[in-house]
Design a protein around this motif. Structure first.
Motif, PDB file in Angstrom:
ATOM      1  N   GLY A 292      -6.735  -5.203   5.800  1.00 18.66           N
ATOM      2  CA  GLY A 292      -7.519  -3.977   5.824  1.00 18.66           C
ATOM      3  C   GLY A 292      -6.877  -2.831   5.073  1.00 18.66           C
ATOM      4  O   GLY A 292      -7.162  -1.661   5.349  1.00 18.66           O
ATOM      5  N   ARG A 293      -6.019  -3.133   4.113  1.00 18.65           N
ATOM      6  CA  ARG A 293      -5.333  -2.090   3.366  1.00 18.65           C
ATOM      7  C   ARG A 293      -5.541  -2.277   1.866  1.00 18.65           C
ATOM      8  O   ARG A 293      -5.924  -3.337   1.405  1.00 18.65           O
ATOM      9  N   ASP A 294      -5.181  -1.224   1.140  1.00 21.55           N
ATOM     10  CA  ASP A 294      -5.226  -1.250  -0.312  1.00 21.55           C
ATOM     11  C   ASP A 294      -3.811  -1.545  -0.829  1.00 21.55           C
ATOM     12  O   ASP A 294      -2.866  -0.859  -0.425  1.00 21.55           O
ATOM     13  N   PRO A 295      -3.653  -2.543  -1.691  1.00 20.47           N
ATOM     14  CA  PRO A 295      -2.284  -2.892  -2.123  1.00 20.47           C
ATOM     15  C   PRO A 295      -1.560  -1.745  -2.821  1.00 20.47           C
ATOM     16  O   PRO A 295      -0.356  -1.546  -2.609  1.00 20.47           O
ATOM     17  N   SER A 371       1.290   3.824  12.158  1.00 16.94           N
ATOM     18  CA  SER A 371       0.716   5.043  11.609  1.00 16.94           C
ATOM     19  C   SER A 371       1.270   5.365  10.228  1.00 16.94           C
ATOM     20  O   SER A 371       0.681   6.103   9.484  1.00 16.94           O
ATOM     21  N   ARG A 372       2.416   4.774   9.920  1.00 17.54           N
ATOM     22  CA  ARG A 372       3.039   5.082   8.638  1.00 17.54           C
ATOM     23  C   ARG A 372       2.143   4.733   7.466  1.00 17.54           C
ATOM     24  O   ARG A 372       1.883   5.540   6.599  1.00 17.54           O
ATOM     25  N   ALA A 373       1.716   3.477   7.457  1.00 18.73           N
ATOM     26  CA  ALA A 373       1.056   2.976   6.262  1.00 18.73           C
ATOM     27  C   ALA A 373      -0.350   3.536   6.123  1.00 18.73           C
ATOM     28  O   ALA A 373      -0.928   3.499   5.052  1.00 18.73           O
ATOM     29  N   THR A 374      -0.890   4.032   7.216  1.00 20.12           N
ATOM     30  CA  THR A 374      -2.268   4.496   7.159  1.00 20.12           C
ATOM     31  C   THR A 374      -2.366   5.964   6.778  1.00 20.12           C
ATOM     32  O   THR A 374      -3.415   6.405   6.355  1.00 20.12           O
ATOM     33  N   ARG A 375      -1.264   6.698   6.964  1.00 21.43           N
ATOM     34  CA  ARG A 375      -1.336   8.113   6.653  1.00 21.43           C
ATOM     35  C   ARG A 375      -1.527   8.345   5.169  1.00 21.43           C
ATOM     36  O   ARG A 375      -0.949   7.643   4.365  1.00 21.43           O
TER      37      ARG A 375
END
Lengths: 375, 375
Positions: A292-295, A371-375
């Motif tokens: 669910g993330r962008d590389p 929360s780190r990677a989503t901020r």
């Protein structure tokens, strides 16, 4: 070693016994109120400190042997960013009464393996019971590579026009952290030391990668390795000093964007990154979408890659070829701030985001990393 | 400074601003991946680390300014025991999301006041959110006092026949800790920095000292001062090096009996203490009984006095007169172990007991210190 049943003195004896090869006796090492260090005749002394705290930087289920290695590696990475040579370290351990079986033995053995690899000695420390989290605080001592006592890489030397380089692909560590949060687990060898494979999340993991193909598992293993056992770039740091190529350097501990921002602030400069040039780790490319993330986002803001970020004046950029580093952009005047340019030349602001322990309040029961990677 | 609302970068900026005089800029101080230290041309480098953890070493209600001073003082005491001169320190702070108002400002100001007093610089650190306790981990760097790089006091030089000395009265710090546990509280000046008085325990405190006379309050203030704001014996440590009087030294951080045992173990020796000679702090003499303790027991095992314990060969004992130190016994062959002799010459074994964080499992909701003095 069970800290509940051992006094502090026996605990220290146990640690010294497990680290015999890397823990010299007093006055050079453990056993007096302070350790006495031989000082290099030429050159300067470098010192830095970095701490790993349970639930902030790691979870208790993570492999203790690799945690020991990582606790030293993150400190060695700070020396790498200065172009220094590691000499010795001190370690403070705060441990709760209940620990997983063999946790401390494995932690100390992992620490010892990294210490031997890099030729550093444990010269002091402190141990305490912790009322909550495991805390591993290390202070590293090193020396400058050159004879001149000021032969160090600093954050402050970048000038408009300098090329910006990174030492390797980014985003793998953040991918590994997300996999752990999704319930993926490393498989270890029989001695519970080295990574041998991965176990996909069993339940409630992301359905699209739970189980996974062989290719997925290979990428997942790469990501877990990057996250759990990062390699500090000491050789590159020394090469940058010796070749006098770099105008500034920093290690990417918190994220490319935030660490670049720190370098730019210290240099009173701005920067423009070329988005297509940013090296994204294969594991981030393969697994970001199912997670669910962008590389690219993971590469820019994920943190804990422990690669070096450095700048090179245009007149010396032809010398970078020998260093296996990747060009990702250019330093600009300060007023421009941080920009990122896509393949069509469109520019946008690059927000300096990454691993920042204080940016959000801690939510109990949830990894801070989430929360780190989503901020 | 509220760590919940500030990012790590702003937090570090705030700390640097409050410590401006003692925190040099890079490359000598905070702001690069590591700090570069000037190395003394002659002499050696000393390094040590000591950590204060909430609920193990202090309670959150204790005055933050004094906690900052103490965090540095316990490290300076380690240098004092080696006869070293302090140069610089690094600090790792792990902070929970919720802190008492102005806690961090006061902590950092207290740290700065001690740093200025002793001429040491803050050259690096790490900050992190803590999932539980406040953690303050400091690494201190110093240099040897003499030109010879091995001019240090060590634990290992005591020989049978040497006199044993301490630098001051003992048991006050443990008395202060017991008063805090009984509900006594320090009263501070308007800026919440310096001790101005004591507030007796209000309810359920020990009835015999709750309220207390003026004399009791004076003694209680002495005990709280010793516990909350200990003074490291740096001048004495240097005097011992320069005069070449001492054969061995250690600081009394964990308790006279346990630290003497450590010195004896390192020296492969035993010791016989003269009970009537042991200097018991006035506050311990006055308040031990109402606190349900024996004053000698507090002096022998209470810990955290941060006095120096040192040994002197008989041939040099006449030189001790100038040092304001107190003779308490003599080193013996190792086989005798630790003994204590009363006024009538009766000997008994002296158990090495003191402040040991791992000797008993932590009991939540109760200060770890409560078990220290009773063991």
């Amino acid at each position: 070693v069970n800290p509940r049943r051992l006094g502090e003195r026996r605990l220290i004896d146990q640690i010294k016994a497990r680290l015999r090869e890397v823990a010299p006796p007093p006055p050079r090492g453990i056993g007096d109120d302070a350790a006495l260090l031989g000082v290099p005749r030429a050159g300067g002394l470098l010192v830095s400190t970095d701490c790993l705290i349970e639930s902030q930087h790691f979870q208790r289920h993570e492999p203790a042997y690799l945690l020991g290695r990582k606790a030293l590696a993150v400190n060695l990475s700070d020396l790498a960013a200065m172009g220094g040579r590691p000499v010795a370290f001190l370690m403070t351990l705060a441990l709760p009464a209940a620990l997983p079986p063999r946790f401390l033995d494995l932690l100390v053995d992992g620490l010892g393996s990294s210490a031997r690899e890099h030729g550093v000695s444990l010269v002091g420390g402190d141990t305490s019971m912790s009322p909550g989290p495991i805390v591993i605080s290390i202070t590293i001592l090193g020396r400058t590579s050159g004879r001149r006592s000021d032969a160090v890489l600093q954050r402050s030397g970048a000038r408009a026009g300098d090329g910006i380089y990174v030492s390797g692909a980014l985003g793998a560590s953040a991918t590994g952290r997300l996999l752990l949060q999704a319930g993926w687990r490393p498989r270890l060898d029989a001695r519970r030391r080295h990574l041998r494979g991965v176990s996909p999340a069993r339940a409630r993991g992301n359905a699209t990668i739970a189980g996974g193909t062989m290719a997925t598992r290979t990428r997942a293993l790469e990501a877990l390795r990057a996250h759990l056992d990062p390699a500090p770039r000491l050789e590159l740091g020394r090469a940058l000093i010796e070749s006098r190529i770099a105008s500034a350097a920093i290690d990417i501990s918190d994220g490319l964007s935030i660490d670049l921002d720190r370098l730019c602030e210290a240099s009173r400069a701005g920067a423009r990154l070329m988005s297509p040039a940013i090296p994204i780790a294969d594991s981030a490319r393969a697994l970001a979408a199912p997670l669910g993330r962008d590389p690219l986002h993971l590469a820019l803001h994920g943190g804990e890659d422990y690669e070096l970020l450095f700048t090179v004046p245009a007149s010396r950029e032809r010398l970078v070829a020998g260093l296996d580093a990747i060009f990702i952009g250019r330093i600009t005047p300060a007023a421009r701030g941080l920009l990122i340019c896509d393949a069509r030349g469109r520019q946008r602001r690059l927000p300096p985001r990454g691993f920042d322990h204080f940016a959000a309040p801690l939510r109990p029961g949830r990894a801070a990393g989430a929360s780190r990677a989503t901020r």
